[in-house]
Design an enzyme around this catalytic site. Structure first.
Site, PDB file in Angstrom:
ATOM      1  N   HIS A   1       0.811  -1.216   0.000  1.00  0.00           N
ATOM      2  CA  HIS A   1       0.000   0.000   0.000  1.00  0.00           C
ATOM      3  C   HIS A   1       0.850   1.274   0.000  1.00  0.00           C
ATOM      4  O   HIS A   1       0.348   2.365  -0.235  1.00  0.00           O
ATOM      5  CB  HIS A   1      -1.002  -0.006   1.170  1.00  0.00           C
ATOM      6  CG  HIS A   1      -0.408   0.397   2.484  1.00  0.00           C
ATOM      7  ND1 HIS A   1      -0.078  -0.502   3.471  1.00  0.00           N
ATOM      8  CD2 HIS A   1      -0.097   1.621   2.986  1.00  0.00           C
ATOM      9  CE1 HIS A   1       0.423   0.146   4.515  1.00  0.00           C
ATOM     10  NE2 HIS A   1       0.421   1.438   4.249  1.00  0.00           N
TER      11      HIS A   1
ATOM     12  N   ASP B   1      -0.860  -7.437   1.725  1.00  0.00           N
ATOM     13  CA  ASP B   1      -0.260  -6.106   1.600  1.00  0.00           C
ATOM     14  C   ASP B   1       1.274  -6.197   1.715  1.00  0.00           C
ATOM     15  O   ASP B   1       1.863  -5.724   2.686  1.00  0.00           O
ATOM     16  CB  ASP B   1      -0.853  -5.213   2.712  1.00  0.00           C
ATOM     17  CG  ASP B   1      -0.379  -3.777   2.621  1.00  0.00           C
ATOM     18  OD1 ASP B   1       0.228  -3.413   1.591  1.00  0.00           O
ATOM     19  OD2 ASP B   1      -0.621  -3.025   3.586  1.00  0.00           O
TER      20      ASP B   1
ATOM     21  N   SER C   1       4.405   2.049   8.438  1.00  0.00           N
ATOM     22  CA  SER C   1       3.975   0.950   7.563  1.00  0.00           C
ATOM     23  C   SER C   1       5.135   0.413   6.741  1.00  0.00           C
ATOM     24  O   SER C   1       6.020   1.166   6.349  1.00  0.00           O
ATOM     25  CB  SER C   1       2.933   1.447   6.556  1.00  0.00           C
ATOM     26  OG  SER C   1       1.742   1.712   7.187  1.00  0.00           O
TER      27      SER C   1
END
Ligand SMILES: *[C@@H]1O[C@H](CO)[C@@H](O)[C@H](O)[C@H]1NC(C)=O
Ligand SMILES: *[C@@H]1O[C@H](CO)[C@@H](O)[C@H](O)[C@H]1NC(C)=O
Ligand SMILES: *[C@@H]1O[C@H](CO)[C@@H](O)[C@H](O)[C@H]1NC(C)=O
Ligand SMILES: *[C@@H]1O[C@H](CO)[C@@H](O)[C@H](O)[C@H]1NC(C)=O
Ligand SMILES: *[C@@H]1O[C@H](CO)[C@@H](O)[C@H](O)[C@H]1NC(C)=O
Ligand SMILES: *[C@@H]1O[C@H](CO)[C@@H](O)[C@H](O)[C@H]1NC(C)=O
Length: 765
Positions: free
Chosen positions: A514, A567, A688
């Site tokens: 992402h 992801d 992330s």
């Protein structure tokens, strides 16, 4: 452990017998030191130990410690010549003078040198200078750099430097020539006193140095020198090609299958060590156990404390001897200063004899592996052996038992650390320690904290090229030394990195898919390293591989606007990076590298790794914050998982999802506190793509990739005035922060498919 040569008879008597005197007997309070400070272990009471300290660059004269004796007097202090001294004072350190320097000039020629003074060396024409052309006298009473020598290249061996404070006698540097050193009066010889020019063109024996009794080694030097020697003991030539053995100083240890390294750790618990220092000794040994265990060497530990008598804590025979965690646990539990009661002399010979006996019984019951077993003894002492006779007798027996004479020198290493006491006996320590060319086995430290610092810095992972998941856990290490696999991802049009990632090999970075949703042009992204000196503008990326099943919009029809299953992305670097102290891959589970680091048998499977790394219901794990600090979470598995994932409905996107497993699929690991006092960190936006990792014996294993969470503690973007770090907010009442990570055990097929050329994987089941 004794104060000075002259009082040691007294000492042994005092400390091993019960005192007939009134225990309320106190000693004089008139014992201060000029220019320094003092510390009392038990006030002015009988048995109390008085320790003097002086500012850097000076030392307590004539003694560093005294004891309040049974007769109500402090143990007397005497000068080196035996004169009674009543007032202690701090004296300036001096470095020993250079006595001779052949085939060159040197200066200044003084009889002693103050801290800060400089010695210069220059060679005559036709000679080349090896070693330091300039040396500075440091506050520990030693010259920095290495002893210089002028050499014309004509000899079989290079000319042997004469260390400061020494005089040499004997031959030159032809094959078979023998050179002996003697130290000036008042200095002790450390290392080998005699060296022979060997057929290999090298000098035999450990480097000679002449040491003033008050000089000591600096933690950083000990870390490097002890580490270099110990690395030789520990480096393994593996059958695989995925790492290079340590470049050693002519010594390389090959541990074959089924062979072991036995490490014997001995900590002095004699009276003068004091309980406080004993605890630091213990702590230091725990650090060294951890360090040694982080190497891929099959090792068994033995642990002793000793005073007048040794006490065995762990035997190499014990089941737990192979498990560093259990060894450390047992030390915490069973290793007590008080255990030595009143028998508080220092009997190094008995301690080494206990090692000897342990070796004998092990040999008797384990014939086959025995010959291949290597032994390293690490002895911590605060002073001279004052009872039991020369420890050399014990080491001779050990050498004999291990047949060291028959070209088996590599099978035994004895390291001796003298700590704290000024009167630490160089001769005695040097007699016991191993002497190997190019290595040091005797060290003297100012105090126990310095020892601990040295041990923290020991074992340089740089020497072990491609080992995965190694990190420098020293408190003084920079953050990139502490997590050398952690990288940042930045788009060239952006002012700062927007995601994190992790090096999993020299050419591959693993991150979250992402991260590329806003800027999909892979080639405009850069891998940013903390160590800007190595790759200033970041590493360019050659290509990106998203997981084929990653699709944010996959469940829009079901009312799920964003869906983060799979992801994960792989980024291939343009050029393989150079492994360094601040740049090193993490261990990817289910690879051969991780298998060795976990010390699993070659037959182990990916399932075994999962069972090991995610074995608890709440697995302690870490990730790296925006401020590059390690943050702590608990991965909820098994019975704890459903409750963990159910709170995902707190995310505003998912508040209407009836069945949360639609969003949080089996691919996800879940962490997050339930507000029940357990402090668990939550992940911030921007973190992330970073790794969720688990520690096993100072090695690090990635188990997940950070994907998304229900709560952003950094939302307000505030920074602390004090630390400059982001303020991470605590959740509000009723808020249940949850973070979700793609489990690497759930994307094995994909990883294997793309990484087969760079990493070797073990079977899934
Ligand atoms: C010795 O110390 C001085 C002063 O700290 C330093 O400038 C010099 O580079 C050092 N020399 C060596 C060989 O380490
Ligand atoms: C140690 O000595 C003290 C007094 O000197 C005595 O009370 C105590 O019992 C002794 N402890 C042991 C274990 O011998
Ligand atoms: C050490 O060994 C020598 C020779 O075997 C012996 O004479 C001496 O008494 C021994 N010393 C001690 C303290 O055991
Ligand atoms: C760890 O970091 C400290 C501080 O930078 C350094 O002194 C030490 O040498 C490092 N140790 C290793 C093993 O790299
Ligand atoms: C990026 O772009 C490619 C093609 O342009 C597309 O196939 C892919 O789905 C995009 N990926 C993301 C994460 O948006
Ligand atoms: C919830 O969703 C999961 C995954 O789609 C499915 O396997 C499960 O059967 C569902 N549970 C219920 C109660 O519908």
């Amino acid at each position: 452990m004794l104060l000075c040569l002259c009082t040691f008879i007294l000492w042994a008597g005092v400390t091993t017998q019960e005192s007939p005197l009134d225990s309320a007997q106190t000693c004089s309070t008139q014992v201060s030191i000029q220019g320094g400070t003092m510390l009392l272990s038990d006030g002015y009471r009988q048995g109390s130990i008085l320790t003097y300290s002086c500012p850097d660059g000076s030392y307590p004269y004539p003694a560093r410690s005294r004891m309040c004796q049974a007769d109500g007097n402090w143990s007397p202090m005497r000068s080196p010549s035996g004169r009674l001294v009543t007032q202690a004072s701090c004296r300036d350190m001096r470095c020993p003078p250079q006595q001779t320097f052949e085939n060159g000039f040197y200066g200044p020629r003084l009889s002693a040198h103050r801290v800060g003074s400089v010695l210069n060396f220059e060679c005559f024409d036709g000679y080349q200078l090896h070693g330091s052309a300039q040396r500075h006298c440091l506050p520990n009473g030693r010259w920095n750099g290495t002893s210089p020598v002028c050499d014309d290249g004509a000899g079989h061996c290079r000319s042997l430097p004469t260390p400061p404070g020494a005089l040499s006698s004997g031959g030159r540097n032809r094959l078979g020539d023998r050179i002996s050193f003697q130290c000036m009066k008042g200095l002790d010889l450390v290392g080998s006193s005699q060296h022979v020019c060997t057929p290999e063109g090298e000098w035999s024996g450990a480097e000679t140095s002449c040491r003033a009794p008050y000089s000591y080694d600096r933690a950083e030097d000990v870390g490097a020198e002890f580490g270099a020697s110990l690395t030789n003991v520990l480096s393994v030539v593996s059958s695989g090609t995925d790492h290079v053995p340590a470049q050693s100083l002519g010594r390389r240890l090959i541990l074959s299958q089924g062979s072991f390294l036995h490490v014997y750790l001995l900590a002095d618990a004699s009276h003068s060590v004091t309980k406080e220092n004993f605890e630091i000794f213990k702590n230091s040994l725990e650090i060294i156990i951890d360090r040694i265990a982080s190497f891929e060497v099959p090792v068994r530990f033995a642990v002793f404390s000793y005073a007048s008598q040794p006490k065995k804590i762990v035997d190499t025979f014990d089941d737990i001897a192979e498990d560093p965690d259990l060894v450390i646990e047992k030390m915490k539990d069973k290793m007590k200063y008080e255990d030595h009661g009143n028998a508080t002399g220092t009997n190094i010979q008995q301690a080494l004899m206990a090692v000897y006996r342990m070796m004998i019984s092990h040999r008797a019951s384990n014939d086959k592996g025995w010959d291949q077993t290597r032994h390293a003894i690490i002895l911590l002492t605060d002073g001279k052996s004052n009872m039991g006779g020369s420890p050399r007798n014990a080491t001779l027996r050990i050498e004999d038992l291990l047949n060291v004479a028959a070209n088996r020198k590599d099978y035994l290493d004895i390291y001796v650390f003298g700590v704290g006491n000024l009167d630490v006996d160089w001769d005695g320590m040097n007699e016991v320690a191993s002497k190997k060319a190019g290595e040091k086995h005797v060290f003297k430290m100012k105090d126990s904290m310095e020892l601990k610092k040295a041990f923290e810095d020991v074992l340089d992972p740089r020497d072990l090229k491609d080992l995965c998941g190694m990190a420098n856990n020293s408190a003084s290490a920079s953050w990139d030394q502490q997590q050398p696999w952690h990288i940042m991802l930045q788009h060239t049009t952006q002012g700062e990195p927007s995601c994190r990632g992790v090096l999993i090999s020299k050419t591959w970075v693993l991150t979250a898919a992402h991260c590329f949703s806003k800027f999909n042009d892979t080639l405009s992204w850069r891998v940013i390293l903390a160590d800007k000196t190595a790759y200033k503008t970041g590493l360019p990326i050659k290509r990106r591989i998203d997981h084929g099943l990653y699709n944010v919009r996959a469940k829009v029809a079901q009312g799920i606007e964003e869906f983060y299953d799979y992801d994960v992305s792989l980024l291939e670097l343009d050029v393989p990076m150079q492994v360094a102290q601040k740049l090193r891959p993490i261990c990817l589970p289910c690879t051969t590298g991780a298998n060795k680091a976990l010390k699993k048998p070659e037959t182990a499977t990916c399932k075994d790794h999962e069972l090991d790394l995610l074995s608890f219901e709440k697995v302690p794990a870490q990730f790296v914050s925006l401020d590059n600090e390690r943050m702590n979470v608990l991965i909820k598995t098994k019975k704890s998982r459903p409750k963990c994932i159910s709170a995902a409905v707190q995310h505003k996107l998912y508040s209407k999802v009836a069945n949360i497993s639609e969003v949080v699929t089996d691919r996800f690991l879940c962490s997050g506190g339930d507000g029940n006092g357990v402090v668990e960190d939550a992940v911030c936006k921007g973190e992330s793509g970073g790794s969720l990792f688990v520690e096993r014996r100072a090695r690090y294993f990635q188990v997940g990739v950070i994907s998304w969470g229900t709560f952003d503690p950094c939302e307000k973007k505030g920074k602390s005035m004090e630390t400059g770090h982001r303020i991470r907010e605590a959740p509000k009442r009723g808020q249940k922060p949850r973070d979700f990570y793609i489990s690497l055990f759930q994307v094995q097929d994909w990883l294997r498919h793309h990484l087969a050329g760079s990493l070797r994987f073990i079977p899934l089941q």
